[in-house]
Design a protein around this motif. Sequence first.
Motif, mmCIF file in Angstrom:
data_model
loop_
_atom_site.group_PDB
_atom_site.id
_atom_site.type_symbol
_atom_site.label_atom_id
_atom_site.label_comp_id
_atom_site.label_asym_id
_atom_site.label_seq_id
_atom_site.Cartn_x
_atom_site.Cartn_y
_atom_site.Cartn_z
ATOM 1 N N HIS A 5 0.807 -1.227 0.000
ATOM 2 C CA HIS A 5 0.000 0.000 0.000
ATOM 3 C C HIS A 5 0.838 1.275 0.000
ATOM 4 O O HIS A 5 0.291 2.368 0.119
ATOM 5 N N PHE A 56 -8.661 4.166 10.966
ATOM 6 C CA PHE A 56 -8.403 3.127 9.962
ATOM 7 C C PHE A 56 -9.652 2.285 9.722
ATOM 8 O O PHE A 56 -10.029 2.017 8.585
ATOM 9 N N GLU A 57 -10.304 1.852 10.795
ATOM 10 C CA GLU A 57 -11.476 0.989 10.653
ATOM 11 C C GLU A 57 -12.612 1.689 9.912
ATOM 12 O O GLU A 57 -13.359 1.049 9.177
ATOM 13 N N SER A 59 -12.126 4.522 7.755
ATOM 14 C CA SER A 59 -11.696 5.046 6.451
ATOM 15 C C SER A 59 -11.023 4.006 5.556
ATOM 16 O O SER A 59 -10.958 4.193 4.347
ATOM 17 N N HIS A 60 -10.477 2.960 6.172
ATOM 18 C CA HIS A 60 -9.683 1.938 5.468
ATOM 19 C C HIS A 60 -8.387 2.518 4.896
ATOM 20 O O HIS A 60 -7.814 1.947 3.978
ATOM 21 N N HIS A 61 -7.916 3.647 5.445
ATOM 22 C CA HIS A 61 -6.607 4.191 5.073
ATOM 23 C C HIS A 61 -5.565 3.334 5.786
ATOM 24 O O HIS A 61 -5.502 3.326 7.009
ATOM 25 N N PRO A 62 -4.715 2.629 5.054
ATOM 26 C CA PRO A 62 -3.896 1.576 5.651
ATOM 27 C C PRO A 62 -2.632 1.997 6.393
ATOM 28 O O PRO A 62 -2.183 1.281 7.275
ATOM 29 N N TYR A 77 -1.691 -1.226 8.558
ATOM 30 C CA TYR A 77 -2.690 -2.039 9.258
ATOM 31 C C TYR A 77 -3.061 -3.278 8.457
ATOM 32 O O TYR A 77 -3.268 -4.348 9.019
ATOM 33 N N ILE A 78 -3.173 -3.159 7.150
ATOM 34 C CA ILE A 78 -3.632 -4.272 6.325
ATOM 35 C C ILE A 78 -2.558 -5.351 6.208
ATOM 36 O O ILE A 78 -2.827 -6.532 6.447
#
Length: 85
Positions: A5, A56-57, A59-62, A77-78
């Motif tokens: 990412h 993060f949870e 927005s899913h911005h990793p 995070y991913i």
Amino acid sequence: MACSHKNTIKVTNTSEDVCPDCVEQGSSWVHLRMCMICGYVGCCDSSPNKHARAHFEESHHPIIRSVEPGEEWRWCYIDELYMRP
């Protein structure tokens, strides 16, 4: 293993030195983390409110980075990976 990412990074610095969400709630934090996608600054997982993880949870911005003095590491995070700049 490399983070898949890294190409999503858009923000690398901030002048923020507080967790705005904690300040608004009248709460405290342990360490600060910055989202490297949008620049959001939140508190770490050792803090009571874990605002960086909540961001993060939602927005899913990793990728986040530490904004603590002397720390330059990043975390995805991913991929669950620590990175150096």
